[in-house]
Design a protein around this motif. Structure first.
Motif, short mmCIF file in Angstrom:
data_model
loop_
_atom_site.label_atom_id
_atom_site.label_comp_id
_atom_site.label_asym_id
_atom_site.label_seq_id
_atom_site.Cartn_x
_atom_site.Cartn_y
_atom_site.Cartn_z
N ALA A 121 7.95 29.12 -79.44
CA ALA A 121 8.22 30.14 -78.41
C ALA A 121 9.06 31.27 -78.99
CB ALA A 121 8.95 29.50 -77.24
N LEU A 122 10.04 30.95 -79.83
CA LEU A 122 10.86 31.98 -80.45
C LEU A 122 10.03 32.83 -81.41
CD1 LEU A 122 14.13 29.94 -81.15
CD2 LEU A 122 13.90 31.87 -79.58
N ALA A 123 9.12 32.17 -82.14
CA ALA A 123 8.27 32.92 -83.08
C ALA A 123 7.33 33.85 -82.34
CB ALA A 123 7.49 31.94 -83.94
N LEU A 124 6.71 33.35 -81.27
CA LEU A 124 5.76 34.17 -80.51
C LEU A 124 6.44 35.35 -79.80
CD1 LEU A 124 3.53 31.38 -78.91
CD2 LEU A 124 2.78 33.12 -80.54
N SER A 125 7.69 35.16 -79.43
CA SER A 125 8.42 36.21 -78.70
C SER A 125 9.15 37.15 -79.64
CB SER A 125 9.42 35.57 -77.74
OG SER A 125 10.43 34.89 -78.46
N GLY A 126 9.01 36.91 -80.97
CA GLY A 126 9.71 37.76 -81.92
C GLY A 126 11.21 37.64 -81.82
N GLY A 127 11.69 36.47 -81.38
CA GLY A 127 13.14 36.25 -81.25
C GLY A 127 13.72 36.71 -79.93
N ASN A 128 12.88 37.27 -79.05
CA ASN A 128 13.36 37.71 -77.73
C ASN A 128 13.59 36.46 -76.86
OD1 ASN A 128 13.30 38.49 -74.89
ND2 ASN A 128 12.75 40.53 -75.64
N LYS A 129 14.84 36.16 -76.57
CA LYS A 129 15.16 34.91 -75.88
C LYS A 129 14.66 34.90 -74.44
CE LYS A 129 19.14 33.68 -78.76
NZ LYS A 129 18.91 34.75 -79.75
N LEU A 130 14.70 36.04 -73.76
CA LEU A 130 14.19 36.08 -72.39
C LEU A 130 12.70 35.75 -72.36
CD1 LEU A 130 14.50 36.62 -69.39
CD2 LEU A 130 14.18 39.07 -69.86
N ARG A 131 11.94 36.36 -73.30
CA ARG A 131 10.51 36.11 -73.36
C ARG A 131 10.22 34.66 -73.79
NH1 ARG A 131 5.77 36.82 -71.19
NH2 ARG A 131 4.05 36.96 -72.66
N ALA A 132 11.05 34.13 -74.72
CA ALA A 132 10.88 32.75 -75.16
C ALA A 132 11.10 31.78 -73.99
CB ALA A 132 11.84 32.44 -76.30
N ALA A 133 12.09 32.07 -73.15
CA ALA A 133 12.35 31.22 -71.98
C ALA A 133 11.17 31.25 -71.03
CB ALA A 133 13.63 31.68 -71.28
N GLU A 134 10.55 32.45 -70.87
CA GLU A 134 9.37 32.55 -70.00
C GLU A 134 8.21 31.74 -70.56
OE1 GLU A 134 8.68 36.70 -69.80
OE2 GLU A 134 10.23 37.08 -68.29
N LEU A 135 8.02 31.78 -71.88
CA LEU A 135 6.94 31.01 -72.50
C LEU A 135 7.14 29.51 -72.31
CD1 LEU A 135 6.47 33.01 -75.83
CD2 LEU A 135 4.83 32.85 -73.96
N LEU A 136 8.40 29.08 -72.33
CA LEU A 136 8.71 27.66 -72.17
C LEU A 136 8.80 27.24 -70.71
CD1 LEU A 136 11.40 27.35 -74.97
CD2 LEU A 136 9.16 26.26 -74.98
N GLY A 137 8.87 28.24 -69.83
CA GLY A 137 8.97 27.93 -68.40
C GLY A 137 10.34 27.42 -68.00
N ILE A 138 11.37 27.92 -68.69
CA ILE A 138 12.73 27.49 -68.39
C ILE A 138 13.61 28.71 -68.17
CG2 ILE A 138 12.52 25.35 -69.72
CD1 ILE A 138 14.00 26.71 -72.02
N SER A 139 14.83 28.48 -67.68
CA SER A 139 15.76 29.59 -67.49
C SER A 139 16.41 29.96 -68.82
CB SER A 139 16.84 29.20 -66.48
OG SER A 139 17.70 28.24 -67.04
N ARG A 140 16.99 31.16 -68.87
CA ARG A 140 17.63 31.60 -70.10
C ARG A 140 18.86 30.74 -70.41
NH1 ARG A 140 18.81 37.89 -70.89
NH2 ARG A 140 19.64 37.57 -68.80
N ALA A 141 19.59 30.28 -69.33
CA ALA A 141 20.76 29.42 -69.55
C ALA A 141 20.34 28.10 -70.19
CB ALA A 141 21.48 29.16 -68.22
N THR A 142 19.20 27.56 -69.74
CA THR A 142 18.70 26.32 -70.33
C THR A 142 18.30 26.53 -71.78
OG1 THR A 142 17.91 25.57 -68.17
CG2 THR A 142 16.97 24.49 -70.11
#
Length: 617
Positions: free
Chosen positions: A586-607
């Motif tokens: 998820a981090l690789a696909l989002s280019g390190g964008n944590k908000l986008r990575a959280a969306e890909l994983l289906g979790i909140s940014r805090a998680t």
């Protein structure tokens, strides 16, 4: 100006005695005469003219108490006074009858043999019943009693000896009346309940624990006739009020004490009555309430303090769906609403878990109480703990000066909904387990627990069984929260509801926009071909978007297809957002964008941040 205190006497000798004592006292007190026939009318007349406390001798005081709502103080008699009268009566005969005074007679009965007398005790009765009581006994040589008892006895030819009240007892009654008025003045300024209140039961005792005054509600609670109440010591009728003795010995108040009388529990306050000018202890004032009344007041207060945010908006009527799996979920949720057990709601993101929680609350017996919703994933652990449990003043740097109620307290008597329960840390899991076990919470920095009565509903989109197996979720907590399990089906499993929901959302949007919008049949077909990984929330977002950008009142398939193409990458095998990507992917696909990575994983940014911290990333 009318006096605040009225002393009602039954004869001229008693009235003159009181007047002589009042010449030495600064009390604002007047003396009036009354016979037994006019006593009730005279009492009411004095109160109507402004008397705030009435004083009378013996039976007069008991009769007056039945006629008015202001405190009535009885001039008390001591065992020595009765003994003096019996000694005098023993010179006139050996068979002696006496009305009342059971409290003081318990000491006299021990010495009757020494006096060589046959003592006949008669119960305290109203004047009209005295002849009936006298006719029950035979061969009475002499009667010991008060003024009006003596007058009636003389009609039967029975010699009488009057029990003479000591001056000190008259002074004590007047002083107590003054102290009561001073206390009333203080209470009127602070809003404290008064003796004559219809909400609070109240009694007043002297320094020996003998009952001097009692209001009507107290007589009902204690199951005592007010005519006879002052013939008892407080230990005779309510020894459970044990703090009264402590007040007498320490002259300190004892508040918020609990006492159980038969099948009822009372909250009582015992406070000393001190003479203002010299601090002398006059007696003890006791105010008490049925705990059920106190709890009802607490519920009313909490309801007043509850904000609009702490109220459920949705009921089961707001949940749309005709598919068999949805109908079954609704039927099960309705059954759960009838009990207070903890409910675990499981389902993917966007299926409507909070709507089900609100529906359960709204259909339960707690419907009129608070509904508090907490997203456990949206707050860091330290903040989450203070929000849930509250804290006392000075608990930590930055804490409010007055402390703060936690959300568990805010939800008292109602329901608390803990969403994203799978995201809380092991430490918080332990604290939540204690709440479920002990039904109490402890504010941060506090020493004493606070009992709470709440219904707990939790929800998660995570696989808690796998988390228990992996050791990231406590097994004991899992079994505590999974008493009543409820699985909300994802939208792809209830395709028959997709168009129903889309039309309902579009109708709401059309009403706000002031135009009539509708989906074409091709647009509806496009919706049915999509998995909707974000479920109802995603469907609602799509409807809002296409309704804004559509140039036509009929929304065609191209707008729906465009939305689907943009979001199809989020769709996952089997509809599980978590099964498609690892954290690293998820981090690789989002280019390190944590908000986008959280969306890909289906979790909140805090998680996501917690996962990164655990992996040291």
């Amino acid at each position: 100006m009318h006096s605040d205190i009225t002393f009602i006497a039954s004869d001229l000798l008693a009235a003159e005695k009181v007047q002589n004592i009042l010449r030495e006292s600064p009390a604002n007190c007047q003396v009036v005469l009354s016979n037994t026939q006019d006593l009730e009318e005279v009492s009411r007349s004095q109160v109507a003219q402004g008397a705030k406390v009435l004083i009378a001798f013996g039976m007069f005081a008991k009769i007056v108490r039945q006629s008015v709502d202001v405190p009535v103080i009885m001039v008390d008699l001591q065992a020595e006074d009765v003994m003096d009268a019996l000694l005098e009566a023993s010179k006139l005969g050996k068979r002696i009858a006496i009305f009342g005074f059971r409290r003081v007679l318990k000491d006299v009965f021990y010495v009757r043999d020494l006096l060589s007398i046959d003592l006949v005790w008669l119960p305290t009765v109203s004047p009209e019943k005295i002849p009936h009581e006298l006719e029950k006994v035979q061969d009475i040589d002499v009667l010991v009693g008060g003024y009006y008892q003596a007058r009636i006895a003389k009609q039967y030819g029975i010699p009488t000896v009057l029990i003479k009240t000591r001056d000190s007892e008259i002074r004590k009654a007047i002083s107590l009346a003054q102290s009561y008025l001073e206390k009333r003045q203080d209470e009127s300024e602070t809003g404290t309940p008064m003796m004559e209140s219809s909400i609070y039961a109240a009694i007043t005792v002297d320094c020996l624990g003998e009952i001097l005054m009692m209001n009507r509600l107290a007589s009902e609670y204690l199951k005592l006739d007010q005519l006879n109440a002052v013939a008892f010591s407080v230990d005779d009728v309510c020894p459970q009020f044990s703090r009264i003795a402590d007040v007498i010995s320490t002259r300190r108040p004892y508040l918020n004490q609990i006492a159980k009388l038969e099948d009822r529990i009372f909250l009582y306050h015992a406070e000393p009555i001190l003479r203002k000018r010299d601090g002398t202890l006059e007696g003890v004032s006791v105010i008490f309430q049925d705990v059920n009344t106190v709890m009802s007041s607490e519920v009313s207060i909490r309801r007043t303090l509850t904000t609009k945010e702490n109220q459920a908006v949705y009921s089961f009527d707001h949940i749309l769906g005709n598919s068999p799996c949805m109908t079954q979920a609704l039927r099960l949720a309705l059954r759960y609403s009838k009990v207070d057990e903890t409910v675990l709601i499981q389902g993917e993101t966007g299926v409507g878990k909070e709507m089900f929680a609100q529906g359960i609350h709204r259909a339960s017996r707690r419907r009129d109480m608070p509904f508090v919703a907490v997203n456990c994933a949206s707050l860091p652990e330290s903040i989450l703990e203070s929000e849930l449990f509250g804290y006392v003043k000075g608990a930590f740097t930055g804490a409010s000066r007055d402390g703060k109620r936690g959300l568990f307290e805010c939800a008292h008597t109602g329901t608390i909904f803990l969403d994203e329960i799978g995201e809380i840390s092991p430490s918080m899991q332990g604290k939540l387990l204690r709440v479920l076990q002990e039904h109490s919470i402890r504010r941060i920095g506090a020493e004493t627990p606070i009992p709470i009565d709440i219904r707990i509903i939790v929800a998660t989109n995570r696989d808690l069984v796998s988390m228990v197996r992996e050791g990231t979720f406590r097994a004991d907590l899992y079994f505590r929260i999974n008493v009543l399990g409820l699985c909300i089906p994802p939208l792809r499993q209830r395709q028959g509801d997709i168009i129903l929901l889309a039309d309902a959302f579009l109708s709401e949007t059309s009403e706000r926009a002031g135009r009539y919008l509708r989906f074409s049949s091709q647009a509806k077909a496009a919706m049915l071909r999509y998995d909707w990984p974000g479920n109802i929330r995603e469907l609602q977002n799509m409807v809002r978007r296409v309704s804004v950008i559509s140039d036509s009142d009929e929304i065609g398939p191209e707008l729906v297809e465009t939305y689907i193409q943009e979001n199809r990458g989020l769709s996952a095998v089997g509809g599980s957002l978590r099964s498609r990507y690892t954290l690293e992917e998820a981090l690789a696909l989002s280019g390190g964008n944590k908000l986008r990575a959280a969306e890909l994983l289906g979790i909140s940014r805090a998680t996501l941040y917690r996962m990164l911290e655990r992996k040291g990333m």
